[in-house]
Design an enzyme around this catalytic site. Structure first.
Site, mmCIF file in Angstrom:
data_model
loop_
_atom_site.group_PDB
_atom_site.id
_atom_site.type_symbol
_atom_site.label_atom_id
_atom_site.label_comp_id
_atom_site.label_asym_id
_atom_site.label_seq_id
_atom_site.Cartn_x
_atom_site.Cartn_y
_atom_site.Cartn_z
ATOM 1 N N HIS A 1 -7.757 8.160 4.571
ATOM 2 C CA HIS A 1 -7.041 9.415 4.805
ATOM 3 C C HIS A 1 -8.056 10.552 4.801
ATOM 4 C CE1 HIS A 1 -7.201 8.492 0.523
ATOM 5 N NE2 HIS A 1 -7.340 9.794 0.312
ATOM 6 N N ASN B 1 -12.991 10.782 1.178
ATOM 7 C CA ASN B 1 -13.528 10.159 -0.029
ATOM 8 C C ASN B 1 -13.610 8.651 0.199
ATOM 9 O OD1 ASN B 1 -13.613 12.620 -1.431
ATOM 10 N ND2 ASN B 1 -11.490 12.401 -2.118
ATOM 11 N N CYS C 1 0.837 -1.205 0.000
ATOM 12 C CA CYS C 1 0.000 0.000 0.000
ATOM 13 C C CYS C 1 0.876 1.261 0.000
ATOM 14 C CB CYS C 1 -0.893 -0.045 1.229
ATOM 15 S SG CYS C 1 -1.705 1.503 1.588
ATOM 16 N N ASP D 1 -0.107 17.153 0.378
ATOM 17 C CA ASP D 1 -0.596 16.415 -0.783
ATOM 18 C C ASP D 1 0.322 16.699 -1.982
ATOM 19 O OD1 ASP D 1 -3.605 15.086 -1.570
ATOM 20 O OD2 ASP D 1 -2.331 15.757 -3.235
#
Ligand code: 5GP
Ligand code: ZN
Length: 113
Positions: free
Chosen positions: A99, A86, A4, A30
């Site tokens: 996250h 999300n 991952c 980000d």
């Protein structure tokens, strides 16, 4: 060990710019910011998506929201910010490790696109 992406970032196998960290979360910038301030708060538990939150693991989400409040103080985000989770493809999730997005630094539209 797993493949991952965010677990690798949590293990420091992939570099990231860390803004805040404690035993529950690691908050990083980000890589593709959608606002002047855009970080993702990675939970230190490989839960795939928000739909997989249970009564056993939900403390991590509370810890992420708490971390965001601390980060807002640390970064001086006095005019507010947005937190986003999300979940799944229709929710716009692209990395299958839970996250929390934290965005600020411009007026964010509503409803989201
Ligand atoms: P999602 O679309 O799953 O809600 O959000 C994934 C976020 O992770 C995206 O905003 C994307 O820009 C960010 N991201 C993807 N790969 C990396 C990476 O390698 N490093 C960092 N810092 N962010 C990443
Ligand atoms: Zn993971």
């Amino acid at each position: 060990m797993n493949d991952c992406l965010f677990c690798k970032i949590l293990r420091d196998e992939i570099p990231s710019v860390v803004v805040y960290e404690n035993e529950y979360v690691k908050a990083i910038k980000d890589i593709d910011p959608q606002a002047p301030f855009h970080i993702i708060i990675l939970l230190k538990e490989h839960i795939e998506k928000p739909a997989d939150i249970t009564s056993e693991n939900c403390n991590y989400i509370g810890q992420a929201a708490l971390a965001a409040a601390e980060i807002a103080k640390q970064e001086g985000l006095t005019d507010g910010y947005r937190l986003v989770l999300n979940s799944g493809s229709m929710g716009g999730q692209t990395v299958n490790h839970i996250h929390m997005h934290m965005l600020s630094g411009r007026n964010l539209g509503w409803p989201p696109g």
